[in-house]
Design a protein around this motif. Structure first.
Motif, mmCIF file in Angstrom:
data_model
loop_
_atom_site.group_PDB
_atom_site.id
_atom_site.type_symbol
_atom_site.label_atom_id
_atom_site.label_comp_id
_atom_site.label_asym_id
_atom_site.label_seq_id
_atom_site.Cartn_x
_atom_site.Cartn_y
_atom_site.Cartn_z
ATOM 1 N N SER A 1 -3.681 13.320 -18.920
ATOM 2 C CA SER A 1 -3.351 12.459 -17.796
ATOM 3 C C SER A 1 -3.117 11.001 -18.202
ATOM 4 O O SER A 1 -2.278 10.333 -17.619
ATOM 5 N N SER A 2 -3.790 10.488 -19.212
ATOM 6 C CA SER A 2 -3.570 9.095 -19.599
ATOM 7 C C SER A 2 -2.188 8.919 -20.222
ATOM 8 O O SER A 2 -1.465 7.984 -19.892
ATOM 9 N N GLY B 1 0.384 9.467 -17.333
ATOM 10 C CA GLY B 1 0.477 8.320 -16.432
ATOM 11 C C GLY B 1 1.196 7.159 -17.102
ATOM 12 O O GLY B 1 2.060 6.512 -16.494
ATOM 13 N N LYS C 1 4.704 5.615 -15.800
ATOM 14 C CA LYS C 1 4.783 4.202 -15.418
ATOM 15 C C LYS C 1 5.873 3.500 -16.219
ATOM 16 O O LYS C 1 6.627 2.696 -15.680
ATOM 17 N N LYS D 1 4.396 5.586 -5.212
ATOM 18 C CA LYS D 1 4.548 5.605 -6.665
ATOM 19 C C LYS D 1 3.522 6.538 -7.291
ATOM 20 O O LYS D 1 3.844 7.322 -8.185
ATOM 21 N N SER D 2 2.276 6.489 -6.811
ATOM 22 C CA SER D 2 1.242 7.361 -7.353
ATOM 23 C C SER D 2 1.568 8.829 -7.114
ATOM 24 O O SER D 2 1.442 9.667 -8.012
ATOM 25 N N GLU D 3 2.008 9.136 -5.899
ATOM 26 C CA GLU D 3 2.341 10.522 -5.591
ATOM 27 C C GLU D 3 3.567 10.980 -6.391
ATOM 28 O O GLU D 3 3.615 12.115 -6.856
ATOM 29 N N LYS E 1 0.832 -1.205 0.000
ATOM 30 C CA LYS E 1 0.000 0.000 0.000
ATOM 31 C C LYS E 1 0.868 1.257 0.000
ATOM 32 O O LYS E 1 0.634 2.183 -0.778
ATOM 33 N N LEU F 1 4.463 9.897 -9.321
ATOM 34 C CA LEU F 1 4.012 10.132 -10.690
ATOM 35 C C LEU F 1 3.300 11.476 -10.798
ATOM 36 O O LEU F 1 3.524 12.228 -11.752
ATOM 37 N N HIS F 2 2.478 11.777 -9.818
ATOM 38 C CA HIS F 2 1.738 13.037 -9.834
ATOM 39 C C HIS F 2 2.696 14.226 -9.789
ATOM 40 O O HIS F 2 2.583 15.164 -10.583
ATOM 41 N N HIS G 1 2.538 1.664 -3.344
ATOM 42 C CA HIS G 1 1.584 2.146 -4.344
ATOM 43 C C HIS G 1 1.319 3.635 -4.160
ATOM 44 O O HIS G 1 1.308 4.403 -5.125
ATOM 45 N N GLU G 2 1.107 4.043 -2.903
ATOM 46 C CA GLU G 2 0.861 5.461 -2.622
ATOM 47 C C GLU G 2 2.068 6.309 -3.023
ATOM 48 O O GLU G 2 1.920 7.369 -3.641
#
Length: 190
Positions: free
Chosen positions: A166-167, A170, A174, A145-147, A139, A149-150, A142-143
């Motif tokens: 955004s697609s 992202g 990735k 990595k998401s942050e 978790k 990326l943002h 994932h958080e």
């Protein structure tokens, strides 16, 4: 207004002296105008670009440190639970010794039963702890990595002065992270 005053002062200074910097072929008015423009640009960049980005990075550093502290706390809990498991196993062994002194036949069955229960309990606790730790770590990864990326997308968008949808953004991030992870694994195996 300040630029005009500086330019006017430069014109006055140049008109009074034909030697000095004018003799070198440098236009003092243009030079002072460039210095003022550079100072204004530097101020604007410092105020609206560098400082907000540095503040964002500092905030993110704090969040990463908090995440690392959480992972360390989870590891400490796991270590404490392993000690508890060892304590349970030690208690089972001491109980088994007392029972052996009373009766050999009875002790053998009790020892076997106590060892099986302790082993099962230890396995169960280990499995539960590993599953919980793996979920928490996954978790947090994932958080993170998401942050990441943002924030990378925001910084890239600001630097390019153009935001990719955004697609695409992202997918690009990735792919870059996947390539970086593969290269890091390759380097660590070498």
């Amino acid at each position: 207004m300040l630029g005009i005053a500086i330019v006017h002062a430069a014109e006055t200074a140049q008109a009074t002296s034909s030697g000095g910097i004018g003799a070198l072929g440098i236009n003092l008015n243009a030079f002072l105008f460039q210095v003022v423009n550079f100072a204004i640009l530097l101020f604007l960049l410092q105020r609206f670009a560098y400082r907000p980005i540095l503040d964002m990075l500092e905030t993110r550093r704090g969040e990463v440190n908090d995440s690392l502290k959480k992972v360390e706390a989870i590891a400490k809990r796991e270590k404490a639970q392993k000690k508890e498991e060892e304590k349970i196993l030690n208690q089972a062994a001491s109980q088994a010794k007392i029972i052996i002194s009373e009766s050999r036949d009875q002790a053998k069955s009790i020892i076997t039963e106590a060892e099986m229960k302790a082993t099962d309990r230890a396995k169960q606790l280990t499995a539960e702890n590993e599953a919980r730790l793996n979920r928490e770590v996954e978790k947090l990864r994932h958080e993170l990595k998401s942050e990441a990326l943002h924030y990378i997308a925001l910084a890239t968008g600001r630097m390019l002065d153009e935001k990719v949808d955004s697609s695409k953004d992202g997918a690009l991030m990735k792919r870059i992270l996947t390539e970086a992870e593969l290269e890091q694994k390759k380097n660590s195996n070498s």
